[in-house]
Design a protein around this motif. Structure first.
Motif, PDB file in Angstrom:
ATOM      1  N   GLY A 220     -58.429  25.643 -80.408  1.00 48.73           N
ATOM      2  CA  GLY A 220     -59.875  25.944 -80.005  1.00 48.73           C
ATOM      3  C   GLY A 220     -60.991  25.129 -80.385  1.00 48.73           C
ATOM      4  N   GLU A 221     -61.530  24.825 -79.090  1.00 53.12           N
ATOM      5  CA  GLU A 221     -62.486  23.790 -78.939  1.00 53.12           C
ATOM      6  C   GLU A 221     -63.368  24.147 -79.965  1.00 53.12           C
ATOM      7  OE1 GLU A 221     -61.945  20.616 -77.046  1.00 53.12           O
ATOM      8  OE2 GLU A 221     -59.944  21.861 -76.894  1.00 53.12           O
ATOM      9  N   VAL A 222     -63.336  24.979 -80.358  1.00 47.43           N
ATOM     10  CA  VAL A 222     -64.988  25.388 -80.793  1.00 47.43           C
ATOM     11  C   VAL A 222     -64.603  26.471 -81.810  1.00 47.43           C
ATOM     12  CG1 VAL A 222     -67.330  26.326 -81.142  1.00 47.43           C
ATOM     13  CG2 VAL A 222     -66.332  24.329 -78.915  1.00 47.43           C
ATOM     14  N   LEU A 223     -65.102  26.012 -83.068  1.00 44.52           N
ATOM     15  CA  LEU A 223     -64.954  27.460 -84.579  1.00 44.52           C
ATOM     16  C   LEU A 223     -65.711  27.912 -84.489  1.00 44.52           C
ATOM     17  CD1 LEU A 223     -63.409  25.185 -88.026  1.00 44.52           C
ATOM     18  CD2 LEU A 223     -62.272  26.679 -85.773  1.00 44.52           C
ATOM     19  N   PRO A 224     -66.049  29.898 -84.024  1.00 46.16           N
ATOM     20  CA  PRO A 224     -67.383  30.070 -84.957  1.00 46.16           C
ATOM     21  C   PRO A 224     -67.604  30.262 -86.220  1.00 46.16           C
ATOM     22  CG  PRO A 224     -65.267  31.329 -85.615  1.00 46.16           C
ATOM     23  CD  PRO A 224     -64.331  30.171 -85.077  1.00 46.16           C
TER      24      PRO A 224
END
Length: 227
Positions: A19-23
């Motif tokens: 994923g491009e962004v970790l939540p």
């Protein structure tokens, strides 16, 4: 002194889904460009261990991202679990000493998120080398303290604890004014009053009517022992 053996890390078992962004937790999303922690970057949290753990909790909790804590021997595991961190997916390297860059570089190829405490200032050249490893691996580094070139820098500007009166009682929650700054698109300072945590142990925005000034103002409590 024992040495860290990167052969003990088995990437196939530890790397989370891509994923491009970790939540991050919803209360923190508005403070960060893109609403999360961009893969392969560094964010720093200055002077507040509770904020550091809260920033990690979104990825290390519900998202199931494997996480490592390096150089944080006083990390409060019970409080971290209460914030949502899944301890069964948390690796601990309490005292890496001067080997911490090698430890972080090895772990970056195996986990999605690393929390780091260093013994002092990090030189820009060393920071650049570690950052290059992170970009290749996509791992996110959260540093307890300043870091040259961090894409986001967060701190608690004001902090008030609730539940203690006249020298007695039990702490039930803390309201904190969090300030986030960064580079590029994230350069504009963003602020938010948050419960860090509230009386139920949750991190959330301070709602209208929950007046921050009504608490027992003790200032920011520093040190990982209080997390």
């Amino acid at each position: 002194m024992s040495t860290f053996d990167p052969a003990l890390i088995r990437p196939a078992a530890l790397v989370p889904a891509g994923g491009e962004v970790l939540p991050v937790l919803p209360a923190l999303a508005g403070l960060l460009p893109g609403g999360g922690l961009r893969a392969g970057t560094v964010a720093s949290v200055v002077g507040d261990a509770g904020l550091l753990v809260a920033l990690a909790a979104g990825a290390a909790g519900g998202a199931g991202v494997w996480t490592a804590a390096v150089g944080l021997p006083d990390l409060g595991l019970a409080a971290a679990a209460g914030s949502g961190v899944e301890l069964e997916r948390l690796l601990l390297v309490d005292r890496p000493g001067v080997q911490w860059p090698e430890v972080v570089s090895a772990l970056a190829g195996a986990v999605g998120l690393v929390l780091l405490g260093t013994d002092g200032p990090v030189q820009p050249q060393l920071a650049a080398r570690v950052a290059a490893v992170l970009r290749r691996s996509g791992c996110v580094l959260l540093v307890a303290g300043p870091w040259p070139g961090a894409v986001a820098r967060l701190r608690v500007a004001e902090s008030r604890w609730f539940g203690v009166g006249d020298g007695h009682g039990q702490l039930t929650g803390r309201q904190a004014l969090v300030v986030a700054e960064g580079r590029g698109a994230g350069g504009r300072a963003r602020t938010a009053w948050l419960w860090l945590p509230d009386g139920n142990g949750e991190v959330r925005a301070v709602e209208p009517g929950e007046q921050a000034g009504n608490g027992d103002d003790t200032g920011v409590l520093g040190g990982l022992a209080v997390v």
